[in-house]
Design an enzyme around this catalytic site. Structure first.
Site, PDB file in Angstrom:
ATOM      1  N   ASP A   8      33.060 -19.179 -43.881  1.00 13.21           N
ATOM      2  CA  ASP A   8      33.291 -20.697 -43.077  1.00 13.21           C
ATOM      3  C   ASP A   8      34.493 -21.292 -43.132  1.00 13.21           C
ATOM      4  O   ASP A   8      34.983 -22.292 -43.302  1.00 13.21           O
ATOM      5  CB  ASP A   8      32.201 -21.609 -43.991  1.00 13.21           C
ATOM      6  CG  ASP A   8      30.970 -21.296 -43.881  1.00 13.21           C
ATOM      7  OD1 ASP A   8      30.742 -20.150 -43.206  1.00 13.21           O
ATOM      8  OD2 ASP A   8      30.038 -22.116 -44.552  1.00 13.21           O
ATOM      9  N   ASP A  46      29.542 -21.201 -40.150  1.00  8.52           N
ATOM     10  CA  ASP A  46      28.485 -22.606 -40.409  1.00  8.52           C
ATOM     11  C   ASP A  46      28.199 -23.147 -38.961  1.00  8.52           C
ATOM     12  O   ASP A  46      29.071 -23.241 -38.187  1.00  8.52           O
ATOM     13  CB  ASP A  46      28.902 -23.521 -41.236  1.00  8.52           C
ATOM     14  CG  ASP A  46      27.823 -24.218 -41.952  1.00  8.52           C
ATOM     15  OD1 ASP A  46      26.797 -23.636 -42.362  1.00  8.52           O
ATOM     16  OD2 ASP A  46      27.920 -25.420 -42.254  1.00  8.52           O
ATOM     17  N   HIS A  48      25.471 -25.351 -36.807  1.00 10.93           N
ATOM     18  CA  HIS A  48      24.316 -26.139 -36.934  1.00 10.93           C
ATOM     19  C   HIS A  48      23.898 -26.863 -35.609  1.00 10.93           C
ATOM     20  O   HIS A  48      24.887 -27.174 -34.870  1.00 10.93           O
ATOM     21  CB  HIS A  48      24.350 -27.244 -37.731  1.00 10.93           C
ATOM     22  CG  HIS A  48      24.851 -26.988 -39.158  1.00 10.93           C
ATOM     23  ND1 HIS A  48      23.923 -26.198 -39.849  1.00 10.93           N
ATOM     24  CD2 HIS A  48      25.460 -27.230 -40.164  1.00 10.93           C
ATOM     25  CE1 HIS A  48      24.448 -25.850 -41.060  1.00 10.93           C
ATOM     26  NE2 HIS A  48      25.528 -26.761 -41.322  1.00 10.93           N
ATOM     27  N   HIS A  52      20.715 -31.722 -36.854  1.00  9.83           N
ATOM     28  CA  HIS A  52      20.523 -30.619 -37.982  1.00  9.83           C
ATOM     29  C   HIS A  52      20.052 -31.569 -39.009  1.00  9.83           C
ATOM     30  O   HIS A  52      20.309 -32.718 -39.365  1.00  9.83           O
ATOM     31  CB  HIS A  52      21.664 -29.766 -38.463  1.00  9.83           C
ATOM     32  CG  HIS A  52      21.145 -28.683 -39.326  1.00  9.83           C
ATOM     33  ND1 HIS A  52      21.401 -28.649 -40.578  1.00  9.83           N
ATOM     34  CD2 HIS A  52      20.521 -27.548 -39.009  1.00  9.83           C
ATOM     35  CE1 HIS A  52      20.816 -27.389 -41.409  1.00  9.83           C
ATOM     36  NE2 HIS A  52      20.164 -26.735 -40.197  1.00  9.83           N
ATOM     37  N   HIS A  81      28.699 -31.417 -38.986  1.00  9.73           N
ATOM     38  CA  HIS A  81      29.747 -30.691 -39.019  1.00  9.73           C
ATOM     39  C   HIS A  81      29.337 -29.397 -38.266  1.00  9.73           C
ATOM     40  O   HIS A  81      28.021 -29.127 -38.378  1.00  9.73           O
ATOM     41  CB  HIS A  81      30.045 -30.369 -40.597  1.00  9.73           C
ATOM     42  CG  HIS A  81      28.962 -29.612 -41.200  1.00  9.73           C
ATOM     43  ND1 HIS A  81      28.287 -30.699 -41.787  1.00  9.73           N
ATOM     44  CD2 HIS A  81      28.854 -28.514 -41.543  1.00  9.73           C
ATOM     45  CE1 HIS A  81      27.417 -29.873 -42.450  1.00  9.73           C
ATOM     46  NE2 HIS A  81      27.766 -28.599 -42.395  1.00  9.73           N
ATOM     47  N   LYS A 106      25.220 -18.810 -39.326  1.00  7.70           N
ATOM     48  CA  LYS A 106      24.142 -19.236 -40.159  1.00  7.70           C
ATOM     49  C   LYS A 106      24.054 -20.708 -40.216  1.00  7.70           C
ATOM     50  O   LYS A 106      24.804 -21.375 -39.884  1.00  7.70           O
ATOM     51  CB  LYS A 106      24.364 -18.890 -41.675  1.00  7.70           C
ATOM     52  CG  LYS A 106      25.615 -19.578 -42.144  1.00  7.70           C
ATOM     53  CD  LYS A 106      25.974 -19.179 -43.584  1.00  7.70           C
ATOM     54  CE  LYS A 106      27.202 -19.968 -43.914  1.00  7.70           C
ATOM     55  NZ  LYS A 106      27.267 -21.328 -44.354  1.00  7.70           N
ATOM     56  N   CYS A 151      29.117 -22.929 -49.916  1.00  3.82           N
ATOM     57  CA  CYS A 151      28.877 -21.777 -49.308  1.00  3.82           C
ATOM     58  C   CYS A 151      29.275 -20.449 -49.980  1.00  3.82           C
ATOM     59  O   CYS A 151      28.727 -19.390 -49.945  1.00  3.82           O
ATOM     60  CB  CYS A 151      29.093 -21.701 -47.928  1.00  3.82           C
ATOM     61  SG  CYS A 151      28.042 -22.740 -46.969  1.00  3.82           S
TER      62      CYS A 151
HETATM   63  C1  VGL Z   1      29.292 -25.976 -46.304  1.00  4.10           C
HETATM   64  C2  VGL Z   1      28.357 -27.785 -46.888  1.00  4.10           C
HETATM   65  C3  VGL Z   1      27.407 -27.864 -45.547  1.00  4.10           C
HETATM   66  C4  VGL Z   1      30.062 -24.702 -46.832  1.00  4.10           C
HETATM   67  C5  VGL Z   1      28.633 -25.782 -45.163  1.00  4.10           C
HETATM   68  O1  VGL Z   1      30.582 -23.969 -45.911  1.00  4.10           O
HETATM   69  O2  VGL Z   1      30.559 -24.588 -47.952  1.00  4.10           O
HETATM   70  N1  VGL Z   1      29.144 -26.932 -47.190  1.00  4.10           N
HETATM   71  N2  VGL Z   1      27.752 -26.775 -44.907  1.00  4.10           N
HETATM   72 ZN    ZN Z   2      26.916 -26.929 -42.959  1.00  3.66          ZN
END
Ligand code: VGL
Ligand code: ZN
Length: 197
Positions: A8, A46, A48, A52, A81, A106, A151
């Site tokens: 990410d 990430d 979404h 979401h 985000h 994902k 993550c």
């Molecule tokens: C993440 C919060 C929400 C991450 C992703 O990449 O750690 N954290 N979505």
């Molecule tokens: Zn996320």
């Protein structure tokens, strides 16, 4: 076979992003610098849909960083985000993403978050990454990226439970550190047999 798994490293998690991880951008050059040491480089994104269920804005009366109960367990609610197709969801422009063999997305199921690169947060629905790694003969993983306590932690713990030999390079990670999440992540990773270096 040893793969580098880069979690990410996207604009929204970097400086100025919607869910900026402190010093998130500072790891990009170091990640580029080690890519050549691995047999494979895999990036995650990430990803979404708007609205979401992990977004606080989707829950009346909730604010970012509140926690709520979902059918699959408790869930931190985040600022909007990494919305599919936006600049915030794009990989950091200086990350050498052309060197990736594979980019896995994902979190696209509107009803379930997915911190881990292997399973959605129901801990059951696979992303397909396990099959990709096994069919390529990859047994060892080094994990870096954002955020260490969400993550990266979930991905490393799932990988270790699946039988991969996992090491997290913490100097190439940064964390959100929400209500003790960093200390908890360290203990979860250690218990799962993840090497931290
Ligand atoms: C993440 C919060 C929400 C991450 C992703 O990449 O750690 N954290 N979505
Ligand atoms: Zn996320």
């Amino acid at each position: 076979m040893h793969a580098l798994l880069v979690i990410d490293v996207q604009n929204d998690f970097c400086d100025g992003g919607a869910l900026a991880v402190p010093e998130g951008s500072s790891i990009v050059a170091g990640i580029n610098a080690i890519m050549g040491q691995f047999d494979a480089v895999i990036l995650t994104q990430d990803w979404h849909p708007a609205g979401h269920s992990s977004f606080a804005s989707s829950h009346a009366g909730k604010s970012p960083f509140d926690v709520t109960d979902m059918p699959y367990g408790s869930q931190v609610l985040w600022p909007d985000h990494c919305v599919i197709g936006t600049d915030g969801a794009a990989l950091h422009p200086l990350l050498e993403s052309d060197r990736a063999d594979m980019i896995i997305r994902k979190g696209f199921n509107p009803a379930i978050d997915s911190y881990s690169a292997f399973f959605e947060n129901d801990h059951k629905t696979p992303t397909g990454l396990e099959g990709y790694l096994r069919t390529r003969g990859i047994s060892d993983l080094t994990v870096v990226g954002l955020a260490l306590d969400f993550c990266v932690n979930y991905s490393a713990v799932d990988a270790a439970r699946l039988g991969f030999k996992v090491s997290v390079k913490t100097d190439l990670c940064r964390s959100i550190n929400l209500n003790g999440s960093l200390a908890q992540a360290h203990s979860e990773m250690s218990s799962a047999g993840v090497t931290l270096d």
